[in-house]
Design a protein around this motif. Structure first.
Motif, short mmCIF file in Angstrom:
data_model
loop_
_atom_site.label_atom_id
_atom_site.label_comp_id
_atom_site.label_asym_id
_atom_site.label_seq_id
_atom_site.Cartn_x
_atom_site.Cartn_y
_atom_site.Cartn_z
N THR A 171 0.82 -1.22 0.00
CA THR A 171 0.00 0.00 0.00
C THR A 171 0.85 1.26 0.00
O THR A 171 0.32 2.37 -0.14
CB THR A 171 -0.90 0.04 1.24
OG1 THR A 171 -0.07 0.06 2.42
CG2 THR A 171 -1.83 -1.18 1.29
N VAL A 180 -6.52 -2.39 7.35
CA VAL A 180 -7.06 -2.63 6.01
C VAL A 180 -8.58 -2.68 6.08
O VAL A 180 -9.15 -3.36 6.95
CB VAL A 180 -6.51 -3.96 5.45
CG1 VAL A 180 -7.18 -4.29 4.14
CG2 VAL A 180 -5.01 -3.85 5.28
N TYR A 186 -2.33 -8.18 0.11
CA TYR A 186 -1.39 -7.29 0.80
C TYR A 186 -0.09 -8.03 1.10
O TYR A 186 -0.11 -9.18 1.56
CB TYR A 186 -2.01 -6.75 2.09
CG TYR A 186 -3.24 -5.91 1.85
CD1 TYR A 186 -3.15 -4.54 1.69
CD2 TYR A 186 -4.50 -6.50 1.74
CE1 TYR A 186 -4.27 -3.76 1.44
CE2 TYR A 186 -5.63 -5.74 1.50
CZ TYR A 186 -5.51 -4.38 1.35
OH TYR A 186 -6.64 -3.62 1.10
#
Length: 350
Positions: A171, A180, A186
């Motif tokens: 991110t 999140v 991720y």
């Protein structure tokens, strides 16, 4: 690194004691000039070999771009690279700015020494060395979720990376933990003190949308209306809640007079809930009308207009009307104390 210089001539001025000061100064100037000429003329015979500064690289990207320097007779020249390891030079060992790629054995060893060598008639055999330190990557980071990674819209989960010197999440965040709230994969890349990095596997987060829920229109009922089932909420099989609601029914008497907010809640197959609201207004029963005493003196006295005396309602409004008798009229039919005019000799029921 060892730097070799050869054939540099140095000349010391010689002083002869007993000469006059003038001659002594002249001899110093002469020998200084001779020294300068001798030094410059011998630069052509200078030999210089430089392999470069030691390097520290990561095992994940161990190739090293070399930048050797060789000077023979004051002119740039070439040399030959060699290694105490088993890596390769590209394009070949005779290129000063070659790229050295360590072998698997070099990487396991952790260090490799490169030697740059020349063998010239005027200089002889000269060399210089550089050491490449190959650092292992940090341990592959792991990601720990602080809760379920599948949840409903509006929720979130904290993802935490294992301990490292620095962090870079997919991110763009650079903290050890991130929060999140959207679906996606991720990962995190960690870097150690040597500048070497490793990337985690991908953690999948799934966010389920909330169901779309609609409510029936607002409505109004009287307080004496019988309890009734609530309907109109969609999707079906939701639940109604609020004052006066029980088992999907609304009881106006239980709720009491006033405006009540009713909530309709629905849960879908993912366990996600959404709701909407509407209102039910319960009206109290109006005050019982009392038209007041009969006006019997009017006929006796020959009057054609009287003032009425009905009660004033506390709930609702009242209105006068003529039940029997013709030709009469009210000054203000909405007023409990309205005037009434009629025809002499006629009896009116209001």
């Amino acid at each position: 690194m060892a730097t070799v210089l050869r054939n540099i001539v140095s000349v010391k001025p010689v002083y002869e004691k007993g000469f006059k000061n003038f001659l002594a100064r002249g001899r110093v100037i002469f020998f200084a000039f001779f020294l300068l000429i001798s030094f410059c003329s011998n630069l052509n015979a200078q030999c210089f070999v430089y392999a470069g500064a030691d390097k520290s690289v990561c095992a994940s990207n161990p190739a090293v771009s070399l930048a050797g320097l060789v000077i023979v007779g004051g002119i740039p020249s070439t040399g030959t690279w060699s290694t105490n390891g088993t890596g390769t030079f590209s394009p070949d060992v005779n290129i000063l700015n070659a790229v050295y790629t360590p072998s698997a054995a070099d990487i396991i060893s952790g260090t490799v020494t490169l030697t740059l060598t020349i063998d010239d008639v005027s200089c002889g055999a000269l060399n210089d060395q550089m050491v490449i330190t190959i650092n292992p990557p940090p341990s592959t980071p792991t990601i720990t979720a602080g809760g379920p990674t599948t949840f409903c819209q509006g929720g979130s989960v904290v993802l935490t990376a294992s301990v490292a010197s620095s962090y870079l999440w997919s991110t763009g965040a650079i903290t050890q933990s991130i929060t999140v709230s959207t679906s996606g994969g991720y990962s995190v890349t960690v870097t150690d003190v040597n500048g070497c990095s490793a990337t985690s596997g991908i953690s999948i987060v799934s966010v389920n949308p909330l169901p779309t829920v609609t409510c029936p229109s607002n409505l109004s009922v009287c307080i004496n209306t019988a309890a009734f089932a609530l309907t109109g909420g969609n999707p079906l099989v939701g639940m109604y809640s609020g004052t006066g609601v029980s088992a999907g029914n609304f009881n106006p008497a239980t709720a009491g007079a006033g405006t009540h907010t009713i909530t309709y809640t629905y849960m879908d197959g993912n366990g996600c809930t959404n709701s909407c609201t509407f209102t039910i207004t319960v009206s109290a029963l109006p005050t019982i009308a009392n038209a007041g005493p009969d006006q019997t003196d009017a006929a006796t006295c020959g009057l054609t207009s009287v003032t009425l005396a009905a009660n004033t309602p506390t709930v609702g409004i009242g209105a006068w009307s003529i039940v029997s008798g013709a030709g009469g009229s009210f000054g203000n039919a909405a007023s409990p104390t309205s005037s009434f005019s009629g025809t002499a000799g006629t009896t009116y029921t209001l």
